[in-house]
Design an enzyme around this catalytic site. Structure first.
Site, short mmCIF file in Angstrom:
data_model
loop_
_atom_site.label_atom_id
_atom_site.label_comp_id
_atom_site.label_asym_id
_atom_site.label_seq_id
_atom_site.Cartn_x
_atom_site.Cartn_y
_atom_site.Cartn_z
N CYS A 56 -18.45 2.72 51.15
CA CYS A 56 -19.73 2.55 51.82
C CYS A 56 -20.40 3.92 52.01
CB CYS A 56 -19.51 1.86 53.16
SG CYS A 56 -21.03 1.29 53.91
N ASN A 77 -18.80 0.47 44.51
CA ASN A 77 -19.55 0.28 45.73
C ASN A 77 -20.99 0.74 45.47
OD1 ASN A 77 -20.34 0.18 48.58
ND2 ASN A 77 -18.16 0.15 49.00
N CYS A 127 -48.97 -4.57 16.94
CA CYS A 127 -49.41 -3.95 18.20
C CYS A 127 -49.31 -2.43 18.13
CB CYS A 127 -48.58 -4.47 19.37
SG CYS A 127 -46.86 -3.96 19.31
N CYS A 132 -32.51 5.51 15.76
CA CYS A 132 -32.40 5.74 17.21
C CYS A 132 -32.54 4.45 18.02
CB CYS A 132 -33.42 6.76 17.67
SG CYS A 132 -35.12 6.18 17.62
N CYS A 140 -37.84 2.03 18.36
CA CYS A 140 -38.89 1.09 17.94
C CYS A 140 -38.51 -0.34 18.29
CB CYS A 140 -39.18 1.23 16.45
SG CYS A 140 -37.74 1.02 15.39
N CYS A 158 -40.46 -2.84 20.96
CA CYS A 158 -41.15 -3.94 20.27
C CYS A 158 -41.18 -5.19 21.14
CB CYS A 158 -40.44 -4.25 18.96
SG CYS A 158 -41.17 -5.65 18.08
#
Lengths: 429, 79
Positions: free
Chosen positions: A135, A200, A345, A382, A385, A389
């Site tokens: 905690c 935690n 796009c 990588c 894209c 997308c």
């Protein structure tokens, strides 16, 4: 239908779904309703000397329309006397003898304090203990919780004290607010832990109100750091579970915690080495009955995979989790754009142009239609894209057979060292 | 020039030397890339040094040397 039952270090449960020690396990009323809904186990909200909580305790991070992408709390352990909790644990266990009830415990790091609470809690028939060394707020300022969990020697010592008197399995719950969680995990095991649970919550401040300049949450205009959980922390938790699962010095069962919201998350945590899992935030967001969908989904998945028991998932992906230095440098994937699904796009082009390797061209095909095309020889694979997308199936990442033998960074360094007669760089692990 | 073309130029330089019988005897890596020294067993042949700039060429030259070696003992994963 597959067998969903698990045995975590001797703690038997009808399924791997446990409620984590948190507000949903505060009372017998809640835990009994959770068991009725289908939860297989519950880790009772942490017992210790009863605290006084603040008003205004929770905050959430909503992201782009998704409610509760992350959740922050400054609530402490139970504020009810031990005897009240023990009476309800006893009644709950009597009503649900086949469900797992684990008592989360937190006291000062003193041997006699641990001995006292362990004996009193085990006397009412819990199935196991979970030591809360994680905690991050409130209790840590008093030398407990994460303040203990950040000191490996203190974790080991306190675990040893508990094991001196415990007759049920002992789970040590680890804090993620540390550089290398495996160090603490190993010390817990040295202290005799039968299992570990992680993670935690993570130190956090949910936000700042830009109009009032108050922190979120705040208590009368003053804030303090809290613990972060929910879907946003899942990758962090999964990584830490994986690191513990593959560490030979740990070698005890793991109860996985951290952003688990769906049956798919459960499968991921089990594949990465968890014997069972614990959930909190998803229940705080959606209620106990989310377990119904989790059980159905897991059952269907196991049937589809032809697995007779959920335990067959445990650790299956751990061997696939390695060090960067052992990854094959000659493995190559490239992006391929499917014109049938592409909506033009241009997000992939923008991302590649601005943030990656400038290998997606905006072209016009023979029909005069605008198309996007990857120059595969320049693509480094990588994934950016395909990540940005928005159209399903528009970009595939395709593995190419380069015909070249695999070679890792570490192997490469060995080659260079062999040539030069000395090590050129440190091995990457 | 595209990244691939830069690599391809360096790869051709490496492969040409190897085809001529040169062998890699030293690879020194620093902030500027990899300086690869080639030698030829023939009489009167001086060592040749290439400065490789591209990541793929630096990978290629070590892959060639690695592939030419006998299989090494498995590397133990350090955890």
């Amino acid at each position: 239908m597959a067998d969903l039952s698990i045995d975590l270090a001797g703690i038997k449960s009808p399924n791997p779904f446990w409620l984590a020690s948190a507000p949903p396990t505060n009372t017998g009323y809640q835990v009994q309703r959770a068991f009725e809904a289908g939860w297989g186990g519950a880790v009772w909200k942490t017992l210790g000397e009863p605290v006084i909580n603040t008003s205004s305790r929770f905050a959430a991070v909503h992201f782009n329309g998704q409610r509760v992408a992350g959740f922050n709390n400054i609530e402490l352990i139970t504020d009810r006397p031990l005897e009240v909790n023990l009476k309800e644990i006893y009644e709950t266990k009597k009503r649900f003898p086949n469900h797992a009830i684990i008592a989360s415990l937190m006291v000062e790091p003193k041997q006699e304090k641990w001995h006292e609470i362990v004996k009193r809690v085990e006397a009412v028939g819990v199935d196991g203990l979970e030591l809360n060394f994680g905690c991050p707020h409130g209790m840590a300022e008093r030398g407990m919780g994460a303040a203990s969990g950040q000191q490996p020697d203190l974790v080991q010592a306190q675990t040893t004290w508990v094991k001196e008197v415990a007759t049920t399995p002992v789970i040590v719950k680890l804090t993620p607010n540390i550089t290398d969680i495996t160090v603490v995990a190993r010390h817990a095991v040295k202290g005799g832990a039968d299992a570990i649970s992680l993670i935690n919550t993570i130190n956090s401040l949910a936000g700042v109100d830009i109009h009032s300049w108050n922190t979120i949450p705040n208590v009368g205009g003053q804030g303090a750091h809290g613990g972060y959980c929910g879907p946003a922390v899942k990758p962090i938790a999964l990584s830490m579970v994986a690191e513990c699962a593959r560490d030979r010095g740990v070698g005890v069962p793991i109860s996985g915690i951290g952003g688990i919201s769906t049956w798919q998350d459960v499968v991921e945590f089990m594949l990465m080495g968890s014997t069972g899992i614990q959930v909190c935030t998803a229940v705080m967001h959606h209620g106990f009955r989310i377990v119904e969908e989790m059980i159905d989904g897991l059952n269907n998945y196991l049937d589809d995979k032809g697995l007779a028991s959920v335990t067959e998932l445990i650790g299956k992906s751990v061997p696939k989790y390695s060090n960067w230095g052992d990854l094959d440098l000659n493995y190559k994937v490239v992006a391929r754009i499917n014109e049938d699904n592409c909506i033009n796009c241009n997000k992939c082009h923008i991302a590649c142009e601005d943030a990656s390797h400038q290998c997606i061209d905006m072209l016009t095909n023979s029909d005069g239609k605008a198309i996007l095309q990857v120059r595969e020889e320049d693509c480094v694979g990588c994934n950016l894209c395909s990540i940005v997308c928005p159209a399903d199936g528009a970009i595939d990442m395709v593995a190419l057979d380069s015909g070249v033998a695999p070679m890792t960074w570490n192997q490469r360094n060995q080659v260079i060292s062999g040539l030069n007669g000395s090590y050129s760089e440190a091995e990457v692990v | 020039m595209s990244a691939f073309e830069e690599f391809d130029q360096e790869r051709r330089a490496i492969d040409t030397l190897l085809e001529q019988g040169y062998q890699v005897i030293r690879i020194a890596e620093d902030l500027d890339g990899a300086r690869v020294t080639f030698t030829h067993g023939g009489p009167g042949q001086s060592p040749v040094e290439l400065l490789l700039l591209t990541a793929d060429a630096r990978k290629h030259v070590t892959t060639v040397v690695f592939a030419g070696r006998k299989p090494a003992a498995p590397i133990e994963t350090v955890i």
